[in-house]
Scaffold this active site. Structure first.
Site, mmCIF file in Angstrom:
data_model
loop_
_atom_site.group_PDB
_atom_site.id
_atom_site.type_symbol
_atom_site.label_atom_id
_atom_site.label_comp_id
_atom_site.label_asym_id
_atom_site.label_seq_id
_atom_site.Cartn_x
_atom_site.Cartn_y
_atom_site.Cartn_z
ATOM 1 N N ASP A 22 12.626 4.408 -15.860
ATOM 2 C CA ASP A 22 13.354 5.499 -15.112
ATOM 3 C C ASP A 22 14.591 4.955 -14.304
ATOM 4 O O ASP A 22 14.407 4.687 -13.043
ATOM 5 C CB ASP A 22 12.558 6.456 -14.266
ATOM 6 C CG ASP A 22 11.690 7.328 -15.098
ATOM 7 O OD1 ASP A 22 12.049 7.634 -16.394
ATOM 8 O OD2 ASP A 22 10.697 7.850 -14.673
ATOM 9 N N HIS A 34 13.016 14.279 -24.632
ATOM 10 C CA HIS A 34 11.890 14.249 -23.658
ATOM 11 C C HIS A 34 11.700 16.043 -23.279
ATOM 12 O O HIS A 34 12.537 16.790 -23.526
ATOM 13 C CB HIS A 34 12.206 13.837 -22.426
ATOM 14 C CG HIS A 34 12.141 12.414 -22.357
ATOM 15 N ND1 HIS A 34 11.032 11.597 -21.763
ATOM 16 C CD2 HIS A 34 12.803 11.199 -23.121
ATOM 17 C CE1 HIS A 34 11.115 10.280 -21.892
ATOM 18 N NE2 HIS A 34 12.204 10.168 -22.665
ATOM 19 N N GLY A 69 7.414 19.780 -19.421
ATOM 20 C CA GLY A 69 6.430 21.000 -18.952
ATOM 21 C C GLY A 69 6.597 22.050 -19.695
ATOM 22 O O GLY A 69 7.118 22.064 -20.818
ATOM 23 N N ASP A 120 6.394 5.021 -20.901
ATOM 24 C CA ASP A 120 7.338 5.762 -20.559
ATOM 25 C C ASP A 120 7.508 5.849 -19.399
ATOM 26 O O ASP A 120 6.565 5.889 -18.595
ATOM 27 C CB ASP A 120 6.771 7.018 -21.477
ATOM 28 C CG ASP A 120 7.999 7.956 -21.690
ATOM 29 O OD1 ASP A 120 9.209 7.616 -21.293
ATOM 30 O OD2 ASP A 120 7.838 9.087 -22.003
ATOM 31 N N ASN A 176 9.293 13.395 -27.375
ATOM 32 C CA ASN A 176 7.874 13.131 -26.666
ATOM 33 C C ASN A 176 7.578 14.403 -26.304
ATOM 34 O O ASN A 176 7.949 15.524 -26.144
ATOM 35 C CB ASN A 176 8.496 12.548 -25.029
ATOM 36 C CG ASN A 176 8.855 11.250 -25.081
ATOM 37 O OD1 ASN A 176 9.245 10.507 -26.488
ATOM 38 N ND2 ASN A 176 8.987 10.570 -24.118
ATOM 39 N N GLY A 232 9.396 17.858 -25.017
ATOM 40 C CA GLY A 232 9.254 18.342 -26.557
ATOM 41 C C GLY A 232 8.461 19.421 -26.662
ATOM 42 O O GLY A 232 8.531 20.290 -27.496
ATOM 43 N N THR A 233 7.553 19.982 -25.897
ATOM 44 C CA THR A 233 6.865 20.927 -25.898
ATOM 45 C C THR A 233 7.738 22.412 -25.815
ATOM 46 O O THR A 233 8.598 22.309 -24.900
ATOM 47 C CB THR A 233 5.831 21.295 -24.616
ATOM 48 O OG1 THR A 233 4.998 20.204 -24.647
ATOM 49 C CG2 THR A 233 5.120 22.477 -24.873
ATOM 50 N N GLU A 256 17.937 6.222 -20.742
ATOM 51 C CA GLU A 256 18.257 7.543 -20.799
ATOM 52 C C GLU A 256 19.604 7.774 -19.846
ATOM 53 O O GLU A 256 19.763 7.214 -19.005
ATOM 54 C CB GLU A 256 16.878 8.077 -20.049
ATOM 55 C CG GLU A 256 16.888 9.526 -19.620
ATOM 56 C CD GLU A 256 15.897 9.920 -19.035
ATOM 57 O OE1 GLU A 256 15.155 9.338 -18.202
ATOM 58 O OE2 GLU A 256 15.468 11.177 -19.358
#
Ligand code: 13P
Length: 407
Positions: free
Chosen positions: A104, A209, A182, A82, A231, A211-212, A134
């Site tokens: 990226d 991206h 983050g 990643d 992710n 995912g938290t 992306e």
């Protein structure tokens, strides 16, 4: 060998309305925890290696462990690189065993992003490896991972998404619809309308991206609108840190192993919670039955040389080793010389390809084509080649029950 084709894995998730977790691993404790959870939940899983973490984890040392964990697993696994900084580092990761990559380039303008991603796709697809593109920017909010993703959110444009996927031929698309890398402060506001339109237009697995920090309902709505890969890292980092702090309080001797005690367990707990929430739990058997396995190929070349002395033959062997090793998707090359003088063939290269695609594609590689026509063919006309997959790898991949019986 439950390493499976990542494209097949994510298309299964996309078709059946669930998401596979791509969990960042930053230590062996994380690797163990993620695999424990996947086996406990009987879930397909993606082991996510993030290039920015390579400062603290040496990919060359860790990849054999990652592959060993995947190979002995009873559940389907894919290994993804990643946030790769360049195509070169993505190729190195492919050669070390990753079967999905993302470079990226989303911070660049559309044309440049498209150009780099297309080149990545061409290289990776020749190796059978899937590519995540992306479009848009998922910035960092707070916490360990945030600083690696500077900038402001830039939502994925529907018109650009269509053109980008058509021009690059990416397998999956990571989109920006309001998530952040983050630790998010406050309630994230997600643009479901945009997501729905992108999904309807593209009809390929979409990736989140950052995912938290979302609610059960937010995950559910993401998955209902085409998200097949999530992710996830910051929450795992937080449970691990919390555990270390607890261990610091209870471990009077402050022994190193005591401080790290049960990190794998708490990581496993959080990963399993996600797998159950995202619907991947219980899917392992179907995925194993329906997805292509990821099995390397051994390619053996045996030959004799004519018209060159020993020094010339040694130079040819060294050059062959150099050229073959530089082809993307070639994992290892052994150059060999027969031990018996009367052997039918005196020289050999044993080349390990990451995927059967290389059996055809390596010959088209410009460096190999030049070496073959200008050097090899001039001194060696008759060559014997054989491509094989080890019986052990094949048995395990074509007979998932074999793994079950072993358990
Ligand atoms: P979080 O750290 O927000 O879970 O995001 C992880 C990620 O997107 C890795 O690419």
């Amino acid at each position: 060998m439950p390493l499976v084709d990542m494209k097949d894995m994510l298309h299964h998730a996309y078709r059946h309305g669930y998401a596979v977790g791509a969990f960042d691993l930053v230590s062996l404790d994380f690797l163990e925890g993620i695999m424990m959870a996947a086996e406990q939940a009987r879930a397909p899983v993606i082991l996510n290696l993030v290039e920015s973490h390579f400062k603290s984890i040496d990919i060359e040392l860790v990849m054999p462990a990652v592959e060993a964990a995947a190979t002995r697993a009873l559940v389907p696994v894919a290994i993804h690189l990643d946030h790769s900084a360049s195509i070169d580092s993505a190729v190195k990761a492919i050669n070390r065993g990753c079967n999905g990559v993302k470079v990226d380039a989303a911070h660049l303008d559309f044309t440049e992003n498209t150009h780099i991603t297309k080149a990545m796709v061409e290289t990776a697809h020749a190796c059978g490896v899937s590519v995540e593109g992306e479009l848009g920017c998922v910035p960092g909010a707070n916490g360990e991972d945030a600083e690696r993703h500077p900038g402001d959110i830039c939502y994925t444009s529907l018109a650009e998404a269509k053109a980008y996927v058509e021009r690059t031929n990416v397998d999956f698309l990571a989109i920006a619809i309001g998530t952040m890398h983050g630790d998010i402060k406050g309630k994230p506001r997600l643009d479901y309308q945009r997501l729905k339109q992108i999904n309807e237009k593209l009809a390929i697995p979409l990736v989140i991206h950052g995912g938290t920090g979302l609610s059960d309902d937010q995950y559910r709505r993401l998955i209902a609108n085409g998200v097949a890969k999530i992710n996830y890292f910051t929450a795992l980092s937080k449970v691990a840190v919390k555990k270390i702090k607890e261990n610091t309080r209870t471990n009077n001797a402050c022994a190193y192993t005591g401080l790290l005690k049960d990190i794998n367990q708490v990581v496993a707990g959080e990963v399993e919670r996600c797998m159950r929430m995202w619907g991947s739990a219980g899917r392992a058997a179907e995925v194993l039955a329906q997805c292509g396995s990821w099995t390397p190929v051994e390619h053996m070349i045996m030959f004799n040389v004519e018209g060159v002395d020993k020094v010339g033959a040694d130079m040819l062997m060294a050059e062959g080793q150099r050229v073959l090793s530089a082809i993307p998707g070639v994992r290892e090359v052994f150059s060999g010389e027969a031990m018996q003088d009367n052997a039918k063939y005196h020289y050999t290269w044993l080349v390990r390809f990451c995927h059967p695609k290389l059996v055809d594609s390596y010959q088209q590689h410009p460096a190999y084509a030049a070496f073959n026509s200008k050097l090899l063919r001039t001194v060696s006309n008759k060559r014997v080649t054989i491509d094989f997959q080890t019986m052990q790898a094949r048995t395990a991949s074509v007979m998932p029950g074999f793994q079950e019986a072993r358990a």
